[in-house]
Design a protein around this motif. Structure first.
Motif, PDB file in Angstrom:
ATOM      1  N   SER A 564     -48.853 111.522  77.512  1.00 20.41           N
ATOM      2  CA  SER A 564     -49.292 110.425  76.651  1.00 20.41           C
ATOM      3  C   SER A 564     -48.109 109.522  76.318  1.00 20.41           C
ATOM      4  O   SER A 564     -46.957 109.955  76.290  1.00 20.41           O
ATOM      5  N   ARG A 565     -48.409 108.268  76.066  1.00 21.65           N
ATOM      6  CA  ARG A 565     -47.375 107.292  75.715  1.00 21.65           C
ATOM      7  C   ARG A 565     -47.749 106.624  74.397  1.00 21.65           C
ATOM      8  O   ARG A 565     -48.910 106.678  73.963  1.00 21.65           O
ATOM      9  N   PRO A 566     -46.786 105.988  73.747  1.00 20.69           N
ATOM     10  CA  PRO A 566     -47.097 105.313  72.479  1.00 20.69           C
ATOM     11  C   PRO A 566     -48.111 104.193  72.680  1.00 20.69           C
ATOM     12  O   PRO A 566     -48.222 103.609  73.770  1.00 20.69           O
ATOM     13  N   ALA A 567     -48.844 103.889  71.636  1.00 23.50           N
ATOM     14  CA  ALA A 567     -49.785 102.774  71.676  1.00 23.50           C
ATOM     15  C   ALA A 567     -49.014 101.453  71.637  1.00 23.50           C
ATOM     16  O   ALA A 567     -47.858 101.405  71.208  1.00 23.50           O
ATOM     17  N   PRO A 568     -49.608 100.363  72.077  1.00 23.33           N
ATOM     18  CA  PRO A 568     -48.948  99.055  71.981  1.00 23.33           C
ATOM     19  C   PRO A 568     -48.514  98.772  70.540  1.00 23.33           C
ATOM     20  O   PRO A 568     -49.264  99.004  69.586  1.00 23.33           O
ATOM     21  N   GLY A 569     -47.302  98.283  70.395  1.00 19.88           N
ATOM     22  CA  GLY A 569     -46.746  98.019  69.076  1.00 19.88           C
ATOM     23  C   GLY A 569     -46.020  99.205  68.482  1.00 19.88           C
ATOM     24  O   GLY A 569     -45.372  99.062  67.437  1.00 19.88           O
ATOM     25  N   GLN A 570     -46.106 100.349  69.107  1.00 16.16           N
ATOM     26  CA  GLN A 570     -45.434 101.558  68.623  1.00 16.16           C
ATOM     27  C   GLN A 570     -44.346 101.965  69.615  1.00 16.16           C
ATOM     28  O   GLN A 570     -44.342 101.550  70.771  1.00 16.16           O
ATOM     29  N   PHE A 571     -43.416 102.784  69.159  1.00 21.86           N
ATOM     30  CA  PHE A 571     -42.393 103.338  70.041  1.00 21.86           C
ATOM     31  C   PHE A 571     -42.080 104.762  69.619  1.00 21.86           C
ATOM     32  O   PHE A 571     -42.371 105.185  68.496  1.00 21.86           O
ATOM     33  N   GLU A 572     -41.502 105.498  70.531  1.00 16.27           N
ATOM     34  CA  GLU A 572     -41.000 106.838  70.261  1.00 16.27           C
ATOM     35  C   GLU A 572     -39.551 106.903  70.719  1.00 16.27           C
ATOM     36  O   GLU A 572     -39.146 106.197  71.646  1.00 16.27           O
ATOM     37  N   ALA A 573     -38.765 107.752  70.062  1.00 15.13           N
ATOM     38  CA  ALA A 573     -37.361 107.920  70.421  1.00 15.13           C
ATOM     39  C   ALA A 573     -37.033 109.396  70.496  1.00 15.13           C
ATOM     40  O   ALA A 573     -37.586 110.206  69.733  1.00 15.13           O
ATOM     41  N   VAL A 574     -36.154 109.743  71.417  1.00 13.71           N
ATOM     42  CA  VAL A 574     -35.672 111.121  71.552  1.00 13.71           C
ATOM     43  C   VAL A 574     -34.151 111.073  71.560  1.00 13.71           C
ATOM     44  O   VAL A 574     -33.544 110.529  72.498  1.00 13.71           O
ATOM     45  N   VAL A 575     -33.541 111.616  70.504  1.00 15.80           N
ATOM     46  CA  VAL A 575     -32.082 111.743  70.443  1.00 15.80           C
ATOM     47  C   VAL A 575     -31.736 113.063  71.119  1.00 15.80           C
ATOM     48  O   VAL A 575     -31.997 114.136  70.582  1.00 15.80           O
ATOM     49  N   LEU A 576     -31.161 112.981  72.318  1.00 15.08           N
ATOM     50  CA  LEU A 576     -30.915 114.175  73.114  1.00 15.08           C
ATOM     51  C   LEU A 576     -29.713 114.955  72.590  1.00 15.08           C
ATOM     52  O   LEU A 576     -28.758 114.373  72.042  1.00 15.08           O
ATOM     53  N   ALA A 583     -26.996 110.043  73.522  1.00 14.41           N
ATOM     54  CA  ALA A 583     -27.954 109.576  74.527  1.00 14.41           C
ATOM     55  C   ALA A 583     -29.311 109.574  73.858  1.00 14.41           C
ATOM     56  O   ALA A 583     -29.774 110.622  73.378  1.00 14.41           O
ATOM     57  N   VAL A 584     -29.941 108.389  73.795  1.00 12.43           N
ATOM     58  CA  VAL A 584     -31.210 108.237  73.089  1.00 12.43           C
ATOM     59  C   VAL A 584     -32.199 107.548  74.021  1.00 12.43           C
ATOM     60  O   VAL A 584     -31.918 106.472  74.551  1.00 12.43           O
ATOM     61  N   LEU A 585     -33.355 108.169  74.223  1.00 13.01           N
ATOM     62  CA  LEU A 585     -34.420 107.584  75.026  1.00 13.01           C
ATOM     63  C   LEU A 585     -35.410 106.885  74.101  1.00 13.01           C
ATOM     64  O   LEU A 585     -35.871 107.470  73.116  1.00 13.01           O
ATOM     65  N   LEU A 586     -35.735 105.625  74.422  1.00 14.33           N
ATOM     66  CA  LEU A 586     -36.727 104.845  73.678  1.00 14.33           C
ATOM     67  C   LEU A 586     -37.910 104.564  74.585  1.00 14.33           C
ATOM     68  O   LEU A 586     -37.731 104.087  75.721  1.00 14.33           O
ATOM     69  N   ARG A 587     -39.124 104.853  74.090  1.00 19.02           N
ATOM     70  CA  ARG A 587     -40.333 104.705  74.897  1.00 19.02           C
ATOM     71  C   ARG A 587     -41.332 103.803  74.187  1.00 19.02           C
ATOM     72  O   ARG A 587     -41.617 103.975  72.995  1.00 19.02           O
ATOM     73  N   THR A 588     -41.859 102.825  74.911  1.00 23.04           N
ATOM     74  CA  THR A 588     -42.967 102.011  74.418  1.00 23.04           C
ATOM     75  C   THR A 588     -44.183 102.300  75.290  1.00 23.04           C
ATOM     76  O   THR A 588     -44.190 103.253  76.069  1.00 23.04           O
ATOM     77  N   ALA A 589     -45.209 101.491  75.169  1.00 21.12           N
ATOM     78  CA  ALA A 589     -46.465 101.769  75.870  1.00 21.12           C
ATOM     79  C   ALA A 589     -46.272 101.833  77.386  1.00 21.12           C
ATOM     80  O   ALA A 589     -46.888 102.663  78.061  1.00 21.12           O
ATOM     81  N   HIS A 590     -45.413 100.953  77.940  1.00 19.27           N
ATOM     82  CA  HIS A 590     -45.258 100.896  79.402  1.00 19.27           C
ATOM     83  C   HIS A 590     -43.809 100.822  79.860  1.00 19.27           C
ATOM     84  O   HIS A 590     -43.566 100.649  81.061  1.00 19.27           O
ATOM     85  N   HIS A 591     -42.835 100.965  78.948  1.00 25.15           N
ATOM     86  CA  HIS A 591     -41.437 100.785  79.324  1.00 25.15           C
ATOM     87  C   HIS A 591     -40.578 101.886  78.705  1.00 25.15           C
ATOM     88  O   HIS A 591     -40.933 102.475  77.675  1.00 25.15           O
ATOM     89  N   ASP A 592     -39.407 102.110  79.344  1.00 29.53           N
ATOM     90  CA  ASP A 592     -38.453 103.105  78.866  1.00 29.53           C
ATOM     91  C   ASP A 592     -37.059 102.496  78.865  1.00 29.53           C
ATOM     92  O   ASP A 592     -36.676 101.779  79.808  1.00 29.53           O
ATOM     93  N   LEU A 593     -36.309 102.781  77.807  1.00 27.08           N
ATOM     94  CA  LEU A 593     -34.948 102.285  77.654  1.00 27.08           C
ATOM     95  C   LEU A 593     -34.057 103.442  77.220  1.00 27.08           C
ATOM     96  O   LEU A 593     -34.473 104.291  76.429  1.00 27.08           O
ATOM     97  N   LEU A 594     -32.823 103.461  77.739  1.00 20.90           N
ATOM     98  CA  LEU A 594     -31.861 104.501  77.371  1.00 20.90           C
ATOM     99  C   LEU A 594     -30.696 103.860  76.637  1.00 20.90           C
ATOM    100  O   LEU A 594     -30.102 102.888  77.113  1.00 20.90           O
TER     101      LEU A 594
END
Length: 824
Positions: A564-576, A583-594
């Motif tokens: 599952s991925r976040p809904a539009p307008g929402q994001f999730e983050a994982v501090v590894l 190193a922090v992963l940022l996830r939106t509905a359709h994109h990923d940023l490190l």
């Protein structure tokens, strides 16, 4: 019908054995299954239950007698017809066989909160991993005392290192200053001891399980001076270690002689294959070679497998049978039985020189039971033989189920046994191809779950590599080892030939890996993976079994259901949890940023070892951007590995060609913004100051949550940002890992954060996060979460979830130090 492995003898004793009732054979199988099942289920007992159980007081000797006594009692009860009681008693015996040694190890493992210096006497166990930047060894303690007798904490920890306890030590002394460390030899040394600890992240290697499996009590490194040689250790295990070390030295001399003759440079492929196949030593494998083996599903070939043990045993039996008839004393001594004895001795000798790995131990045990049947004129069913070996391996080594090789080895043999039933034309070329295909498919769920891999190149790679390695390279490796013990100069010729074959083998494997899809894929959840495994096994059964359509249906959830991925307008983050870095992963509905790429320490690259496995486990197939806070090894050290896996990702924050950035990267410009899936990303950066103060700060704002990622900014940058930027955020990555030079009261109040996330290394030498910094965040109303204590931190749905809190409390996950408390 099960196939039977039988001797050709026709003595009446054999007839009596074969005439035994099916009920008796069924009894033995059920008793073995009950014992094995209980022993495996016992691993799921939480570690705190083991600490409070008192089982550690039983002791090793009493434990073995207790388990044996219960097993004999169960056998007697079954013979008397008390079947249920027998199964219950044998189950208790199996559970205790796991629980008691595990409880003893948990009890003996010291729990402490800081490094201590100990003066140690003991012996080196196993081969030493000797490299230019460092060498690593396993050290069995004989005596231990604190270097500083007035340090009560150190004295308490050192006294817990009881005789026989094992430590994993490193030596960072440059090669010219090192003394030779010989396995099986006693040494006096000084070491700084650290409590056991492993990173806790989605996916990746479980280092704590590895240490627990090898019964390591603590880790550490040598201090001040080199070890003092105290002479050879006693015992057969020490003697075997010395033999293995001597054999490795002779192989190294052989390779050096071959390099001098050919003048072609280091024989890297030959060294990897020779050490791997002759001694079970993978230390000569390069990172690229190991990646090719994993990605092509051929990594099993560089371990000494049961097939190799069987080849050695068969060769010994053949030589004895051929040569025995020429001797005068051969009259009256059946050559068949003597050949069986020679095969058993050869199998165990090879298994010992290979370090008694799980596949070699399993093969040696199966051969022993099988050939004992030859000596006793007894038949064995293949499934019975497999089950006996399974139980015996766990009986000899209660910690074997923690070894991934244990499951791969026994699963492969079981699949072969099941697949060859009823196949009379097995050795025809088409049937061999089909068997390899079924074996590859049958092991797919296990390798997918254990390694996060789907080796698409496995079938063609194994069709080439299995016959080449098993039938040609392995015999050459054994010949080279034999000749090296006599004359390294003579052994150089087959070593040169092995290198030539190995170079071509690795070249083809690299080509196959390049043309097939990427093998890195996160496995589905346990239930979906179990359904997938059931479907695969169903498809592998003989054609007369119905329900192929249903088997395919069982495969579909693993192939179609994604994360599952976040809904539009929402994001999730994982501090590894990458240690002293970020190193922090940022996830939106359709994109990923490190944000940041983790540190690199010598050969240990957290980008490759931690960040990439975590991205795979989180189903990241594409990175859109990588933002690097600043040009520092603890924040950008892993970038090269990540860029190799995601070359299309744009790099922001680095403009020089370092850390794997080819060409000009994009600068971090204060005020730059962009939006993705309804989430706004803003870059903030102080224009002056130190490299830390000029860190690229990233502000992430979603519809209901905001996050501020701060790099290593210090007080000066914090003050500048207070004047030139809006810093409000629900969660903040605490600046500079919690350094005393950051997190001023004004900055903390300006953020208004209720969740303070600290990325810091366990027992790092700077003492991050500082107690005063933690206290300031808590005084402002924020809950402090720390990767060194809580593992990876998942920021999702307005809260924080700690990776360690969500893990099953297996015995090896006992807290390493007195740092317990997960924030509410």
């Amino acid at each position: 019908m099960d196939r039977e492995v039988m001797s050709p003898g026709k003595a009446s004793a054999s007839g009596e054995v074969c005439a035994r009732s099916p009920q008796r054979r069924l009894a033995a199988r059920w008793l073995l299954l009950a014992w094995a099942g209980a022993a495996l289920l016992a691993w799921f007992v939480p570690w705190w239950a083991l600490v409070d159980s008192g089982l550690a007081a039983v002791g090793s000797a009493w434990w073995a007698m207790l388990v044996l006594g219960l097993a004999l009692l169960a056998l007697g009860a079954w013979r008397q017809g008390f079947s249920r009681w027998a199964l219950l008693v044998i189950g208790v015996a199996g559970a205790l066989h796991t629980l008691v040694p595990v409880a003893i190890l948990v009890d003996r493992t010291p729990v402490f909160a800081d490094r201590v210096d100990c003066q140690l006497k003991g012996k080196v166990v196993g081969l030493v991993d000797d490299r230019v930047d460092r060498r690593r060894l396993t050290f069995a303690v004989q005596t231990a005392r604190a270097v500083d007798p007035d340090d009560r904490g150190a004295a308490r920890v050192c006294q817990r290192l009881l005789p026989g306890g094992r430590l994993k030590l490193s030596d960072y002394t440059p090669p010219p200053g090192r003394v030779e460390l010989i396995p099986g030899v006693r040494y006096d040394l000084k070491a700084r001891i650290k409590p056991l600890r492993g990173h806790a992240n989605p996916g990746g290697f479980d280092y704590r399980r590895y240490l627990f499996r090898h019964q390591i009590l603590a880790t550490g490194y040598l201090r001040e001076r080199q070890p003092i040689d105290l002479g050879r250790a006693s015992g057969w295990a020490a003697q075997v270690d010395r033999w293995r070390d001597a054999a490795r030295s002779r192989l190294q001399e052989t390779l050096a002689a071959a390099e001098r003759r050919t003048a072609d440079g280091p024989l890297s492929a030959g060294a990897a294959l020779l050490h791997g196949l002759a001694l079970g030593d993978r230390g000569e494998l390069s990172d690229r070679q190991w990646e090719w083996l994993l990605a092509s599903g051929t990594n099993h070939l560089l371990a000494i497998s049961g097939l190799h043990v069987g080849m050695v045993a068969a060769l010994a039996a053949w030589l004895v049978r051929v040569g025995w008839g020429w001797l005068a004393i051969s009259r009256g001594w059946p050559a068949q039985r003597l050949a069986a004895l020679a095969a058993v001795l050869a199998a165990w000798s090879y298994a010992l020189i290979a370090g008694l790995s799980i596949p070699t131990l399993r093969a040696a045990l199966m051969l022993t039971v099988l050939l004992l049947g030859v000596l006793m004129q007894r038949r064995w069913r293949l499934l019975d033989l497999w089950l006996i070996a399974f139980v015996l391996v766990m009986g000899i080594d209660p910690f074997a189920p923690l070894d991934m090789g244990f499951w791969l080895s026994f699963a492969a043999v079981l699949l072969i046994i099941v697949m060859i039933r009823g196949r009379e034309g097995l050795w025809r070329p088409w049937e061999l191809l089909r068997l390899q295909w079924l074996l590859t498919l049958g092991l797919l769920p296990l390798t997918w779950g254990l390694f996060d891999r789907v080796a698409f190149a496995s079938l063609p790679a194994n069709l080439l590599a299995v016959p080449l390695v098993s039938m040609l390279i392995t015999p050459l490796a054994l010949l080279t080892l034999f000749l090296a013990l006599i004359s390294p100069a003579v052994a150089a010729w087959p070593a040169w030939l092995i290198d030539g074959l190995g170079q071509r083998l690795f070249g083809v494997l690299g080509w196959l890996v390049a043309i097939f899809p990427d093998s890195n894929h996160a496995p589905p959840g346990p239930l979906v993976l179990a359904l997938f495994a059931l479907g695969v096994l169903w498809l592998g059964l003989p054609r007369r079994f119905p329900g192929r359509v249903l088997a395919i249906v069982l495969l579909l959830p693993a192939l179609l259901v994604g994360s599952s991925r976040p809904a539009p307008g929402q994001f999730e983050a994982v501090v590894l949890d990458v240690g002293q870095g970020a190193a922090v992963l940022l996830r939106t509905a359709h994109h990923d940023l490190l944000y940041d790429a983790g540190p690199r320490h010598g050969r240990f690259d957290t980008g490759e070892a931690i960040v990439l496995p975590a991205l795979r486990a989180l189903n990241v197939s594409r990175l859109d951007r990588i933002v690097i806070s600043h040009d520092a090894m603890d924040h950008a050290g892993g970038l090269a590995s990540i860029r190799q896996a995601f070359p299309q990702a744009a790099v922001v924050g680095l403009t020089e060609g370092r850390f794997g950035v080819t060409g000009a990267g994009m600068a971090c410009r204060h005020g730059s913004e962009w939006s993705q899936d309804g989430v706004r990303f803003s870059l903030l950066r102080a224009p002056r100051g130190s490299s830390n103060d000029r860190s690229c700060v990233l502000h992430v704002a979603g519809a209901s949550e905001s996050l501020l990622l701060t790099g290593d900014i210090e007080a000066a940058a914090e003050q500048w940002l207070l004047r030139h930027a809006r810093l409000e955020a629900d969660a903040v990555l605490v600046p500079h890992h919690g350094s005393a030079s950051s997190s001023t009261t004004a900055f903390i109040n300006a953020t208004g954060a209720r969740r303070a996330l600290v990325s810091a290394g366990f027992l790092n030498r700077w003492g991050h996060p500082r107690e005063a910094v933690t206290a300031r965040w808590q005084a402002a109303g924020a809950t402090v979460w720390r990767t060194d204590r809580d593992g990876a931190l998942h920021l999702e749905r307005g809260g924080v979830r700690a990776e360690r809190a969500g893990q099953w409390p297996f015995p090896w996950r006992r807290p390493a130090a007195s740092m317990h408390r997960l924030a509410p």
